[in-house]
Design an enzyme around this catalytic site. Structure first.
Site, PDB file in Angstrom:
ATOM      1  N   ASN A   6      72.219 156.185  79.517  1.00 37.13           N
ATOM      2  CA  ASN A   6      72.425 155.357  80.676  1.00 37.13           C
ATOM      3  C   ASN A   6      73.782 155.609  81.155  1.00 37.13           C
ATOM      4  OD1 ASN A   6      72.829 152.965  82.244  1.00 37.13           O
ATOM      5  ND2 ASN A   6      73.353 151.637  80.589  1.00 37.13           N
ATOM      6  N   LYS A   8      75.003 154.444  83.792  1.00 33.58           N
ATOM      7  CA  LYS A   8      75.738 153.274  84.607  1.00 33.58           C
ATOM      8  C   LYS A   8      76.325 153.941  86.008  1.00 33.58           C
ATOM      9  CE  LYS A   8      76.691 151.521  80.053  1.00 33.58           C
ATOM     10  NZ  LYS A   8      77.389 150.625  79.229  1.00 33.58           N
ATOM     11  N   HIS A  84      70.016 144.903  81.593  1.00 30.54           N
ATOM     12  CA  HIS A  84      71.100 145.383  80.932  1.00 30.54           C
ATOM     13  C   HIS A  84      72.127 144.097  80.832  1.00 30.54           C
ATOM     14  CE1 HIS A  84      74.577 147.644  79.866  1.00 30.54           C
ATOM     15  NE2 HIS A  84      73.711 148.568  79.182  1.00 30.54           N
ATOM     16  N   GLU A  86      75.124 144.515  81.246  1.00 28.55           N
ATOM     17  CA  GLU A  86      76.154 144.376  82.583  1.00 28.55           C
ATOM     18  C   GLU A  86      75.290 143.695  83.764  1.00 28.55           C
ATOM     19  OE1 GLU A  86      76.746 148.408  82.289  1.00 28.55           O
ATOM     20  OE2 GLU A  86      77.785 148.081  80.525  1.00 28.55           O
ATOM     21  N   GLU A 150      70.896 145.808  72.330  1.00 28.42           N
ATOM     22  CA  GLU A 150      72.123 146.250  72.395  1.00 28.42           C
ATOM     23  C   GLU A 150      73.087 144.928  72.338  1.00 28.42           C
ATOM     24  OE1 GLU A 150      72.549 149.944  75.279  1.00 28.42           O
ATOM     25  OE2 GLU A 150      72.242 148.022  76.478  1.00 28.42           O
ATOM     26  N   GLY A 156      80.548 149.582  74.596  1.00 31.83           N
ATOM     27  CA  GLY A 156      81.618 150.166  75.522  1.00 31.83           C
ATOM     28  C   GLY A 156      82.902 149.605  74.861  1.00 31.83           C
ATOM     29  N   SER A 186      77.871 151.536  71.651  1.00 35.85           N
ATOM     30  CA  SER A 186      78.711 152.372  71.049  1.00 35.85           C
ATOM     31  C   SER A 186      78.074 153.659  70.196  1.00 35.85           C
ATOM     32  CB  SER A 186      80.103 151.957  70.451  1.00 35.85           C
ATOM     33  OG  SER A 186      80.638 151.203  71.480  1.00 35.85           O
ATOM     34  N   GLY A 207      75.404 155.036  76.217  1.00 35.51           N
ATOM     35  CA  GLY A 207      76.038 154.915  77.461  1.00 35.51           C
ATOM     36  C   GLY A 207      77.129 155.995  77.475  1.00 35.51           C
TER      37      GLY A 207
HETATM   38  P1  PGA Z   1      77.934 152.304  75.164  1.00 33.53           P
HETATM   39  O1  PGA Z   1      76.770 151.589  76.220  1.00 33.53           O
HETATM   40  O2  PGA Z   1      76.853 153.546  74.619  1.00 33.53           O
HETATM   41  O3  PGA Z   1      78.855 152.820  76.068  1.00 33.53           O
HETATM   42  O4  PGA Z   1      78.277 151.377  74.285  1.00 33.53           O
HETATM   43  C1  PGA Z   1      75.477 151.465  75.862  1.00 33.53           C
HETATM   44  C2  PGA Z   1      74.859 150.795  76.991  1.00 33.53           C
HETATM   45  O5  PGA Z   1      75.331 149.803  77.465  1.00 33.53           O
HETATM   46  O6  PGA Z   1      73.476 151.146  77.343  1.00 33.53           O
END
Ligand code: PGA
Length: 229
Positions: A6, A8, A84, A86, A150, A156, A186, A207
């Site tokens: 992903n 983003k 997601h 976000e 998640e 993140g 992460s 991500g």
């Molecule tokens: P991250 O994000 O691997 O940077 O924690 C995962 C995601 O938001 O899909």
């Protein structure tokens, strides 16, 4: 096993093209990249499987800023992420809109990765099972639906769920809905294996570590090795 990157709001068309051209997908694992809308075409031109990061529930209409499943299919996009954290946090996405997006996309012929996961304070209050139940039970049953667990506190932040926490949540999700469940939050080359070996972890939604070709390749290679063994 499925590994989805992903991206983003990172990588415009030229960066996406350069990444996808240089990326050598290992055999034996399904790999998907999810670039921003503006780079979908370039990513697809390299032959990789490409998903969008969001998709609307109507075919067309006065929905400024949105893109429909038909529009993605016309481009050749194979699927989309929906819900997601976000999107939920910054753009008012709810369980209901997530479910509507998922249903329409699946009906139109896309695959869907639907994201669920609890906030840190929900985990602390012992509400994780209830939150997952609420988020997962509204999703449509469909053979092209994949769920991504998640935990929001792990996205993140560098804080990864322990393999035990992931396994417990994935097991719970599968009692609510029979679908493959990816872990996200992460994931990096150093922790991919301990997460991916869990019984109910069917892959990862990556991500930050998917933006770097070496770390994304390393995660995909771990998944490929585990799938072969
Ligand atoms: P991250 O994000 O691997 O940077 O924690 C995962 C995601 O938001 O899909």
């Amino acid at each position: 096993m499925l590994i989805a990157g992903n991206w983003k709001m990172y990588k415009g068309p030229s960066e996406a093209l350069a990444f996808c051209r240089a990326f050598v997908p290992p055999e034996g694992v399904e790999i998907v990249v999810c670039p921003p809308f503006s780079a979908l075409r370039e990513a697809m031109a390299t032959g990789l499987t490409v998903f969008a990061q969001n998709v609307h529930w109507e075919r067309e209409g006065a929905f400024t800023g949105e893109v429909s499943a038909e529009m993605l299919l016309e481009l050749g996009v194979a699927g989309s992420i929906v819900g997601h954290s976000e999107r939920r946090r910054y753009f008012g996405e709810t369980d209901e809109t997530t479910a509507r997006r998922a249903k329409r996309a699946l009906d139109a012929g896309l695959a869907v990765v639907a994201c669920v996961g609890e906030l840190e304070e929900e985990r602390e209050r012992g509400e994780t099972p209830a939150v997952l139940h609420r988020q997962v039970s509204v999703l449509p049953r469909h053979e092209r639906l994949v769920v991504a667990y998640e935990p929001v506190w792990a996205i993140g932040t560098g804080k990864t769920a322990t393999p035990e926490i992931a396994q417990q949540a994935h097991g719970l999700i599968k009692t609510i809905l029979d679908a493959p469940v990816l872990y996200g939050g992460s994931v990096k080359p150093e922790n991919a294996e301990e997460l991916l070996v869990q019984r109910d972890v069917d892959g990862a939604l990556v991500g930050g570590a998917s933006l770097d070709i070496d770390s994304f390749t390393a995660i995909c290679e771990t998944a490929a090795r585990l799938s072969r063994s």
